[in-house]
Write an enzyme that holds these catalytic residues in place. Structure first.
Site, PDB file in Angstrom:
ATOM      1  N   GLY A  73      -7.815  -8.694  27.006  1.00  0.00           N
ATOM      2  CA  GLY A  73      -9.101  -9.029  27.628  1.00  0.00           C
ATOM      3  C   GLY A  73      -9.882  -7.765  27.912  1.00  0.00           C
ATOM      4  O   GLY A  73      -9.614  -6.714  27.323  1.00  0.00           O
ATOM      5  N   HIS A  82     -35.992 -20.293  -4.023  1.00  0.00           N
ATOM      6  CA  HIS A  82     -36.893 -19.626  -3.071  1.00  0.00           C
ATOM      7  C   HIS A  82     -36.479 -18.177  -2.800  1.00  0.00           C
ATOM      8  O   HIS A  82     -36.955 -17.564  -1.852  1.00  0.00           O
ATOM      9  CB  HIS A  82     -36.946 -20.421  -1.762  1.00  0.00           C
ATOM     10  CG  HIS A  82     -37.497 -21.799  -1.925  1.00  0.00           C
ATOM     11  ND1 HIS A  82     -38.813 -22.047  -2.244  1.00  0.00           N
ATOM     12  CD2 HIS A  82     -36.895 -23.016  -1.875  1.00  0.00           C
ATOM     13  CE1 HIS A  82     -39.009 -23.349  -2.356  1.00  0.00           C
ATOM     14  NE2 HIS A  82     -37.850 -23.967  -2.144  1.00  0.00           N
TER      15      HIS A  82
END
Ligand code: M6R
Length: 613
Positions: free
Chosen positions: A101, A508
């Site tokens: 952590g 596109h």
């Protein structure tokens, strides 16, 4: 995003810890270390690289002791190096800490501790925990060293902030390990005459299947075969170990060369297991009554990576079956955008691990708005499942490979089950439509069993194309997310450039990257968009692409006329088809990575669960 393991018992802890670390390597693998309490002294061995490097180093020193801690690291604070590897110690060298952590206020604490004379040896945030405990030990009073340690750790917990889980061992308290859980995973295994502390169950599953899942803010005191859990207030709490049904075999490779391959083959069973919930517990999944379900005005889906792609497929399901507008967000984006929240909303967080920090952060935001929250998650007892109001467990067994495969198809399966049940409950789906959708769902595992037989075909194909430097994946509607997932899988494990697009979009812009021989994978089952996919094939082929059409029975002939190779995938209904269509792309990623000699189960720079933001 690291792995913690601790052992306290009657035997030499070293093999238990090294073995546990190997099982946790998916959580991080840039360095590893162990500390063993040997005849009243802590012996620490650390090495840069994988656990195999640590094992070699440990063999040379050959420490022995019945209490020990180990850690495998994925660097957050400080580069991967021996100094930054865990376990970390205080100044006296009598206290060791392993941590997973982030300690958010570590810089401020570090400065304070330095001003008090503490000497730091690493760049990590973890080291402040060891020094803080040392500092606090000077000030706490208690009858025994064990009680002093407990008080010092409790004081430390009040001073540090962030998401963390850590284990502590003190040379003066042999036979005792202390574990702390606060928003990072930590579980406890209770065996006969031995106890384990770990980030995840597979780390000790071969020794015990009796598991204690700690709640946020809780601590565990581990002794040989005896564990005391203290709640947030420090009061001892009665908890019974849960018996985990995953056996050792399930958590290991089962004879396959890699976990990724095993997990691809696990998919028929995984779907079966996911649907077991749907069969038996359908109405209860959401925990909302019919009136509340009918009042729902929108659904927000939140997830990361592969789970996000499952969410994109889920949008089609919910809109089709339940008629509710759905947004799908990357969790890391949801957390920071303005979210209109005036109407009744269901927020669904999808996560294999249930420990992804971005997803947990985003669902917490949804909770603040008062949204009803549902987790679609694989890991029992994980943080996400505690945060959400309800959980649909996918139950697909431990997924060890960093590249997610079976969790993905289980997540889509769960989304489909959820959407049809919601459609039935809110009156959007007629009984006959529900029955048809449900019937197809119950056939899915069988179709998946047929689909995994495609490995040989895909493996053969990769011989021709594995050296290409870029790959393109195209799909439409529910198969557009599968194009994204195919590209992600390939990138993750083979480090090749790969992009997924909505097939209608290539004209596109993206079509400009196609060159002679560029492999283009077309997801084109025989559905309402098949003709449009045929056109896309022609457009790509006209620019020199090597077109591979992934289609369903009956459409082969048409596909052959526009593709260089056709792969025929078993057929289910149009909406469920993505669950099967992704399988050849999983094999594709696997076999290209294998031919390129990549580290398939633990690709570079990645970790299985990303527990930092
Ligand atoms: O455990 P989660 O499902 O929350 O993880 C989310 C992503 O980190 C994960 O899907 C990642 O993209 C995988 N490595 C994909 O294979």
């Amino acid at each position: 995003m690291c792995g913690i393991i601790g052992y306290v018992g009657k035997r030499n802890s070293v093999p238990y810890i090294i073995d546990g670390l190997k099982k946790l390597e998916y959580r991080g693998y840039d360095s590893a270390g162990i500390s063993i309490l040997q005849e009243g002294k802590l012996v620490t061995v650390r090495a840069v690289g994988k656990v195999a490097e640590l094992e070699k180093a440990a063999l040379q020193l050959s420490p022995k002791g019945t209490t020990g801690l180990g850690h495998t690291r994925w660097a957050t604070h400080g580069k991967p190096s021996e100094e930054n590897s865990h376990p970390h110690t205080d100044c006296s060298g009598e206290i060791v800490v392993v941590h997973n952590g982030i300690i958010e206020n570590y810089l401020m604490l570090r400065e304070q501790l330095i001003s008090l004379g503490h000497l730091f040896k690493s760049e990590t945030d973890t080291e402040v925990i060891a020094h803080l405990i040392e500092e606090n030990l000077k000030h706490v009073r208690a009858a025994s060293d064990e009680d002093r340690l407990l008080k010092a750790v409790q004081k430390t917990n009040k001073e540090i902030s962030g998401a963390f889980a850590y284990g502590v061992m003190w040379a003066r308290t042999p036979g005792l390990l202390v574990g702390v859980k606060n928003q990072s995973p930590l579980v406890v295994g209770v065996g006969k005459d031995e106890s384990f502390l770990a980030s995840d169950v597979p780390a000790f599953l071969q020794h015990t299947n009796r598991v204690l899942f700690l709640e946020e803010g809780e601590m565990a005191l581990l002794r040989a075969g005896k564990v005391t859990v203290l709640d947030k207030t420090g009061t001892p709490k009665k908890v019974r170990p849960v018996k985990i049904s995953w056996d050792r075999q399930t958590a290991e490779k089962g004879g396959y060369a890699h976990f990724m391959l095993k997990e691809i083959y696990d998919q028929p069973q995984a779907i079966e297991d996911t649907l077991r919930t749907a069969r038996t517990d359908f109405g209860k999944i959401l925990g909302m009554d019919t009136a509340a379900l009918r009042a729902l005005r929108q659904v927000h889906i939140i997830a990361c990576g592969t789970a996000y792609h499952a969410g994109l497929v889920g949008k089609y399901y919910l809109e089709q079956f339940a008629g509710i507008p759905v947004t799908v967000d990357l969790a890391s984006e949801y957390k920071y955008r303005t979210v209109p929240h005036k109407v009744k909303t269901l927020a669904i967080a999808i996560s294999q691990s249930g420990e992804t920090a971005d997803t947990i952060g985003a669902i917490n935001k949804a909770k603040e708005f008062g949204f009803h929250t549902l987790a679609i998650c694989n890991v029992l007892g994980s943080t996400l499942t505690r945060v959400c109001d309800r959980t649909f467990f996918t139950h697909c067994g431990p997924e060890i490979s960093v590249a997610s495969t079976k969790a993905f198809t289980s997540q889509i399966t769960a989304m489909y089950a959820l959407a049809v049940s919601l459609g039935k409950a809110n009156g959007n789906l007629s009984k006959s439509a529900f029955d048809a959708a449900y019937r197809d769902l119950m056939q899915l595992s069988k179709a998946m069993g047929e689909t995994v037989k495609l490995e040989y075909t895909v493996r053969h194909l990769t011989r021709k194309i594995y050296k290409a430097d870029k790959f393109i994946f195209l799909g439409r509607h529910v198969n557009f997310p599968i194009a994204l997932e195919g590209a992600l899988k390939l990138k993750e494990v083979s480090y090749r450039s790969a992009e997924g697009f909505a097939a209608g979009e290539i004209k596109h812009g993206p079509i400009s990257i196609i060159e002679k021989g560029t492999p283009v994978f077309m997801l084109m089952p025989q559905d309402g968009l098949f003709e449009k996919m045929l056109s896309a094939c022609q457009e790509c082929r006209a620019r020199g692409a090597f077109v591979v059409a992934l289609t369903t029975p009956g459409a082969e002939k048409a596909a052959k006329s526009v593709a260089d190779q056709v792969i025929q995938i078993p057929q289910t209904n149009d909406l469920l088809q993505p669950v099967l269509n992704v399988v050849p792309l999983q094999f594709l990623a696997y076999w290209i990575a294998k031919r390129l000699g990549c580290d398939i189960d633990q690709p570079r720079n990645l970790a299985k669960s990303v527990t930092v933001e």
